[in-house]
Design an enzyme around this catalytic site. Sequence first.
Site, PDB file in Angstrom:
ATOM      1  N   SER A 179       0.841  -1.204   0.000  1.00  0.00           N
ATOM      2  CA  SER A 179       0.000   0.000   0.000  1.00  0.00           C
ATOM      3  C   SER A 179       0.877   1.257   0.000  1.00  0.00           C
ATOM      4  CB  SER A 179      -0.959  -0.050   1.185  1.00  0.00           C
ATOM      5  OG  SER A 179      -2.020   0.848   1.023  1.00  0.00           O
ATOM      6  N   ASP A 306      -9.788  -5.914  -4.410  1.00  0.00           N
ATOM      7  CA  ASP A 306      -9.296  -4.874  -3.509  1.00  0.00           C
ATOM      8  C   ASP A 306     -10.282  -3.708  -3.497  1.00  0.00           C
ATOM      9  OD1 ASP A 306      -7.808  -2.800  -2.257  1.00  0.00           O
ATOM     10  OD2 ASP A 306      -5.928  -3.665  -2.975  1.00  0.00           O
ATOM     11  N   HIS A 334      -7.198  -6.021   0.001  1.00  0.00           N
ATOM     12  CA  HIS A 334      -6.028  -5.140   0.072  1.00  0.00           C
ATOM     13  C   HIS A 334      -4.926  -5.708   0.968  1.00  0.00           C
ATOM     14  CE1 HIS A 334      -4.109  -1.360  -0.832  1.00  0.00           C
ATOM     15  NE2 HIS A 334      -3.966  -1.039   0.450  1.00  0.00           N
TER      16      HIS A 334
END
Length: 355
Positions: A179, A306, A334
């Site tokens: 991320s 996601d 995610h």
Amino acid sequence: MGNRFSCKTKSNNHNGSKSSRRFGGGNRSQRKLQSDEELLHMQALSLAIQHHQSSQRFDGGSMSRRIGSTSSRRRSNPNSDPTLISPKQQKQPPEFLENLETKKIVLIHGEGFGAWCWYKTIALLEESGMLPTALDLTGSGIDLKDTNNVTSLEEYSKPLIDYLQNLPEDDKVILVGHSSGGACVSYALEHFQQKISKAIFLCGTMVSDGQKPFDVFAEELGSAELFMKESKFLIHGNGKDNPATGFMFEKQQMRGLYFNQSPTKDIALAMVSMRPVPLGPIMQTLSLTKEKYGAGRRFYVQTLDDHALSPDIQEKLVRENPPEGVFKIKGSDHCPFFSKPQSLHKILLEIAQIA
């Protein structure tokens, strides 16, 4: 550098399957698997809760490192997914390790997370003979820095910078950034490219020169300017009259954005472990050069279910800033280290072997 790799997991072969593949034979081995799984999760939850109740620092590595590095008997079942292949099946031949440029993999968490989130990945990598290290970024995990005082990407990335600076001269590592941790990987590529064998962006903010990490999330959260003015998740650590210093989603939002395919126990771990996200680092514009960042070997791992960083946005990232290889994890939210740990593990090993 222009080649494109695609690794799509199949439901009957990987940890997301509903097949009856099991560790061993019969009820006894299944009961042992469940017992070891409970122990691993209890350790993770215990350490996370301990962090919230005490200011004690852990010496000798991160929380996640301790969870992953239990005794060899406990590590024989490193994953909570009962459909995973057994350690005997997943062992690599000796030449697998001998032919690698490096066995060292450094795992960098994303916004709000900490080294604790990699506990399954660490155990799996260690079983395969790799040398994983999970770092807490500044103000994250069990790092005691107040997130309200973390104002730059350099400061946020300091644990990674220190790690790379202390590497022996000829040593190299594989970096994995999840991320917004992808921005830390990009920063490291620009400043320590000679020490990085490969850089892997795991549904990450693989920004281009002149972009902010936040820009990647703009389609989901709105523009940076709008977010700073109107978001109800902002934290004003220096008072309401001063600019926001961080943000943190409510638990219900986190469940929907990050954990829509993750096991319940891992969500519980996250709920007691997530910390506020400092705004300064993700609002900072990166300066990336072709000579340094551009010379690095980059790979991207897309997560196809996601809700925080949609597959369309991830596809746009790799189209606008093409990496050397692209891999895909079908059915992952995610947080593939929770929802699809075996598929993630397989891809990490595959990238490590690319000459």
